[in-house]
Design an enzyme around this catalytic site. Structure first.
Site, PDB file in Angstrom:
ATOM      1  N   ASP A  14       0.848  -1.203   0.000  1.00 24.33           N
ATOM      2  CA  ASP A  14       0.000   0.000   0.000  1.00 24.33           C
ATOM      3  C   ASP A  14       0.876   1.242   0.000  1.00 24.33           C
ATOM      4  OD1 ASP A  14      -3.276   0.250   0.720  1.00 24.33           O
ATOM      5  OD2 ASP A  14      -2.091   2.101   0.782  1.00 24.33           O
ATOM      6  N   TYR A  37     -12.132   6.389 -14.928  1.00 25.96           N
ATOM      7  CA  TYR A  37     -12.171   5.161 -14.127  1.00 25.96           C
ATOM      8  C   TYR A  37     -12.809   4.011 -14.928  1.00 25.96           C
ATOM      9  CZ  TYR A  37     -13.432   2.453  -9.870  1.00 25.96           C
ATOM     10  OH  TYR A  37     -13.597   1.500  -8.899  1.00 25.96           O
ATOM     11  N   SER A  38     -13.912   4.293 -15.635  1.00 25.82           N
ATOM     12  CA  SER A  38     -14.589   3.270 -16.439  1.00 25.82           C
ATOM     13  C   SER A  38     -13.643   2.690 -17.481  1.00 25.82           C
ATOM     14  CB  SER A  38     -15.790   3.855 -17.180  1.00 25.82           C
ATOM     15  OG  SER A  38     -16.667   4.480 -16.303  1.00 25.82           O
ATOM     16  N   ALA A  39     -12.922   3.579 -18.165  1.00 23.52           N
ATOM     17  CA  ALA A  39     -12.017   3.135 -19.230  1.00 23.52           C
ATOM     18  C   ALA A  39     -10.904   2.270 -18.654  1.00 23.52           C
ATOM     19  CB  ALA A  39     -11.430   4.344 -19.954  1.00 23.52           C
ATOM     20  N   LYS A  53     -10.878   0.642 -15.805  1.00 21.55           N
ATOM     21  CA  LYS A  53     -11.385  -0.576 -15.171  1.00 21.55           C
ATOM     22  C   LYS A  53     -11.772  -1.629 -16.204  1.00 21.55           C
ATOM     23  CE  LYS A  53     -11.199  -0.422 -10.680  1.00 21.55           C
ATOM     24  NZ  LYS A  53     -10.105  -1.190 -10.043  1.00 21.55           N
ATOM     25  N   ALA A 113     -18.496  -2.538  -2.117  1.00 21.91           N
ATOM     26  CA  ALA A 113     -18.196  -2.642  -0.690  1.00 21.91           C
ATOM     27  C   ALA A 113     -18.120  -1.265  -0.057  1.00 21.91           C
ATOM     28  CB  ALA A 113     -16.869  -3.373  -0.484  1.00 21.91           C
ATOM     29  N   GLY A 114     -18.465  -1.232   1.214  1.00 20.66           N
ATOM     30  CA  GLY A 114     -18.255  -0.018   1.985  1.00 20.66           C
ATOM     31  C   GLY A 114     -16.768   0.165   2.222  1.00 20.66           C
ATOM     32  N   ARG A 141     -13.430   3.554   2.166  1.00 16.71           N
ATOM     33  CA  ARG A 141     -13.251   5.010   2.119  1.00 16.71           C
ATOM     34  C   ARG A 141     -13.548   5.550   0.717  1.00 16.71           C
ATOM     35  NH1 ARG A 141      -6.883   6.430   2.067  1.00 16.71           N
ATOM     36  NH2 ARG A 141      -6.505   5.513   0.035  1.00 16.71           N
TER      37      ARG A 141
HETATM   38  P1  NAI Z   1      -9.774   1.857  -0.446  1.00 10.95           P
HETATM   39  O1  NAI Z   1      -9.463   3.283  -0.702  1.00 10.95           O
HETATM   40  O2  NAI Z   1     -10.340   1.487   0.876  1.00 10.95           O
HETATM   41  O3  NAI Z   1      -8.470   0.972  -0.675  1.00 10.95           O
HETATM   42  C1  NAI Z   1      -7.639   1.152  -1.786  1.00 10.95           C
HETATM   43  C2  NAI Z   1      -6.205   1.098  -1.307  1.00 10.95           C
HETATM   44  O4  NAI Z   1      -5.337   1.225  -2.447  1.00 10.95           O
HETATM   45  C3  NAI Z   1      -5.842   2.244  -0.354  1.00 10.95           C
HETATM   46  O5  NAI Z   1      -5.327   1.717   0.861  1.00 10.95           O
HETATM   47  C4  NAI Z   1      -4.801   3.030  -1.124  1.00 10.95           C
HETATM   48  O6  NAI Z   1      -3.801   3.610  -0.289  1.00 10.95           O
HETATM   49  C5  NAI Z   1      -4.221   1.995  -2.054  1.00 10.95           C
HETATM   50  N1  NAI Z   1      -3.569   2.588  -3.213  1.00 10.95           N
HETATM   51  C6  NAI Z   1      -4.031   3.620  -3.961  1.00 10.95           C
HETATM   52  N2  NAI Z   1      -3.159   3.915  -4.928  1.00 10.95           N
HETATM   53  C7  NAI Z   1      -2.119   3.054  -4.801  1.00 10.95           C
HETATM   54  C8  NAI Z   1      -0.924   2.855  -5.510  1.00 10.95           C
HETATM   55  N3  NAI Z   1      -0.600   3.638  -6.560  1.00 10.95           N
HETATM   56  N4  NAI Z   1      -0.099   1.863  -5.127  1.00 10.95           N
HETATM   57  C9  NAI Z   1      -0.403   1.089  -4.060  1.00 10.95           C
HETATM   58  N5  NAI Z   1      -1.519   1.248  -3.325  1.00 10.95           N
HETATM   59  C10 NAI Z   1      -2.381   2.214  -3.693  1.00 10.95           C
HETATM   60  O7  NAI Z   1     -10.745   1.388  -1.624  1.00 10.95           O
HETATM   61  P2  NAI Z   1     -11.571   0.026  -1.886  1.00 10.95           P
HETATM   62  O8  NAI Z   1     -13.001   0.401  -2.013  1.00 10.95           O
HETATM   63  O9  NAI Z   1     -11.184  -1.025  -0.937  1.00 10.95           O
HETATM   64  O10 NAI Z   1     -11.079  -0.319  -3.366  1.00 10.95           O
HETATM   65  C11 NAI Z   1     -10.294  -1.429  -3.691  1.00 10.95           C
HETATM   66  C12 NAI Z   1     -10.453  -1.703  -5.185  1.00 10.95           C
HETATM   67  O11 NAI Z   1     -11.787  -2.072  -5.478  1.00 10.95           O
HETATM   68  C13 NAI Z   1     -10.131  -0.513  -6.081  1.00 10.95           C
HETATM   69  O12 NAI Z   1      -9.443  -0.961  -7.225  1.00 10.95           O
HETATM   70  C14 NAI Z   1     -11.496   0.008  -6.460  1.00 10.95           C
HETATM   71  O13 NAI Z   1     -11.467   0.712  -7.680  1.00 10.95           O
HETATM   72  C15 NAI Z   1     -12.255  -1.289  -6.550  1.00 10.95           C
HETATM   73  N6  NAI Z   1     -13.696  -1.120  -6.442  1.00 10.95           N
HETATM   74  C16 NAI Z   1     -14.264  -0.828  -5.246  1.00 10.95           C
HETATM   75  C17 NAI Z   1     -15.638  -0.676  -5.158  1.00 10.95           C
HETATM   76  C18 NAI Z   1     -16.314  -0.452  -3.861  1.00 10.95           C
HETATM   77  O14 NAI Z   1     -17.571  -0.487  -3.842  1.00 10.95           O
HETATM   78  N7  NAI Z   1     -15.593  -0.248  -2.763  1.00 10.95           N
HETATM   79  C19 NAI Z   1     -16.487  -0.730  -6.365  1.00 10.95           C
HETATM   80  C20 NAI Z   1     -15.783  -1.109  -7.559  1.00 10.95           C
HETATM   81  C21 NAI Z   1     -14.435  -1.271  -7.588  1.00 10.95           C
END
Ligand code: NAI
Length: 303
Positions: free
Chosen positions: A38, A162-164, A166, A194-195, A197
């Site tokens: 991370d 983001y869409s592109a 993903k 998921a819930g 940040r």
């Molecule tokens: P989150 O913000 O809780 O966790 C994402 C983590 O990725 C953070 O800890 C952040 O520090 C880390 N991160 C960001 N950029 C980084 C980088 N360049 N290198 C290393 N680490 C990095 O978000 P969440 O919701 O857990 O998202 C996880 C994945 O799921 C993401 O790819 C998000 O796009 C995807 N996603 C989540 C959804 C949701 O409902 N939570 C919906 C659809 C997709």
């Protein structure tokens, strides 16, 4: 626990929060050695912190698990893979999960918003997978789990960047599935809800609690296991609901030789009629109509 990861090394990117943290903890609970990656920045990709990954490593170790922290950006995927090799000497599973958001309507989208989303999501997933690939090929074993989004599958207002990126990840996954299969490297994609940040800004509190990341994690873990039942597939997951999504193609229409736009307009109802639809899983299946027209004398290559 019959699904174990003893002796396996798992990289989870973006494992300091949300879904990644949940995945990392569960892999570790099931015996995996986990690289908790991370960068520790904000939701828009701003800043960095070395404490975020280490905090999850500490949690895993406190529960008797094994993990090591990596604080590089996924854009430097080779360094994350190097951490795994230095600490544990192998890589069995990569979960590409790290992510940020830079939402803006297309009218207001700046190149910087487009670029940073591409770099973290698509380029980052490429870089980590690319660096792990030779190790997996040499071992004749690998599991890669990609993280896409419904925003990519269906589109979402304010998320063109983001869409592109993903849906690009899903395209990458399908080709890795095709190229990796002969070496027992399987690659599948999840579209989670998921819930976290990332969603805290748009979802009410009670909904965030009802959509725990832990409800998504079993899918990532099964797809990362040696018994993984699929390759090149897409799963929509959230709130304890797990489903598979696939492409659908109509039977289509054949025209003789060249055809006028008016001919096409007359047949549009047939072109778009999904009765007796097909679900192609590879290029040769999707082009079967074209192949039919060409006949046996001319065989289309998979491209
Ligand atoms: P989150 O913000 O809780 O966790 C994402 C983590 O990725 C953070 O800890 C952040 O520090 C880390 N991160 C960001 N950029 C980084 C980088 N360049 N290198 C290393 N680490 C990095 O978000 P969440 O919701 O857990 O998202 C996880 C994945 O799921 C993401 O790819 C998000 O796009 C995807 N996603 C989540 C959804 C949701 O409902 N939570 C919906 C659809 C997709």
């Amino acid at each position: 626990m019959s699904l174990r990861f003893d002796g396996r090394v798992v990289i989870v990117t973006g494992a300091g929060n949300g879904l990644g943290r949940s995945h990392a903890r569960e892999f570790a609970r099931r015996g995996a050695k986990v690289v908790v990656n991370d960068l520790g920045g904000g939701i828009a990709g701003d800043g960095a912190s070395t404490t975020v990954a280490q905090a999850v490593v500490d949690e895993i170790k406190a529960l008797g698990g094994e993990a090591v922290a990596n604080t590089d950006s996924v854009e430097a995927g080779d360094k994350i893979v190097q951490t795994a090799m230095d600490a544990y000497g192998r890589i069995d599973v990569v979960v590409n999960n790290a992510g940020i958001l830079r939402d803006a309507s297309f009218q207001k989208m700046a190149d910087a918003d487009w670029d940073v989303i591409y770099r973290v999501h698509l380029f980052g997933s490429y870089k980590v997978s690319r660096a792990a690939w030779p190790h997996m090929r040499a071992a004749g074993y690998g599991r890669i789990v990609m993280t896409t989004s419904v925003a990519g599958i269906y589109g979402n207002f304010g998320q063109a960047n983001y869409s592109a990126a993903k849906l690009g990840i899903f395209g990458l996954a399908q080709t890795l599935a095709a190229e990796g299969a002969s070496k027992n490297i399987l690659c599948n994609t999840i579209a989670p809800t998921a819930g976290s940040r990332l969603t805290a800004t748009v979802l009410p509190k009670e909904m965030l609690e009802a959509l725990k990341p832990e409800y998504v994690t079993p899918v990532a873990v099964l797809l990362g296991h040696e018994s993984c039942p699929e390759n090149g597939k897409l799963f929509e997951v959230g709130g304890g609901w797990v489903s598979q999504t696939r492409w659908e193609q109509t039977q289509g229409v054949f025209f003789q030789d060249e055809y006028a736009v008016e001919d096409l307009q007359k047949k549009w109802g047939d072109v778009t009629n999904f009765e007796n639809s097909r679900h192609a899983t590879k290029v040769t299946e999707s082009k079967s109509g074209i192949q039919e027209r060409l006949g046996k004398g001319m065989v289309l290559s998979p491209q």
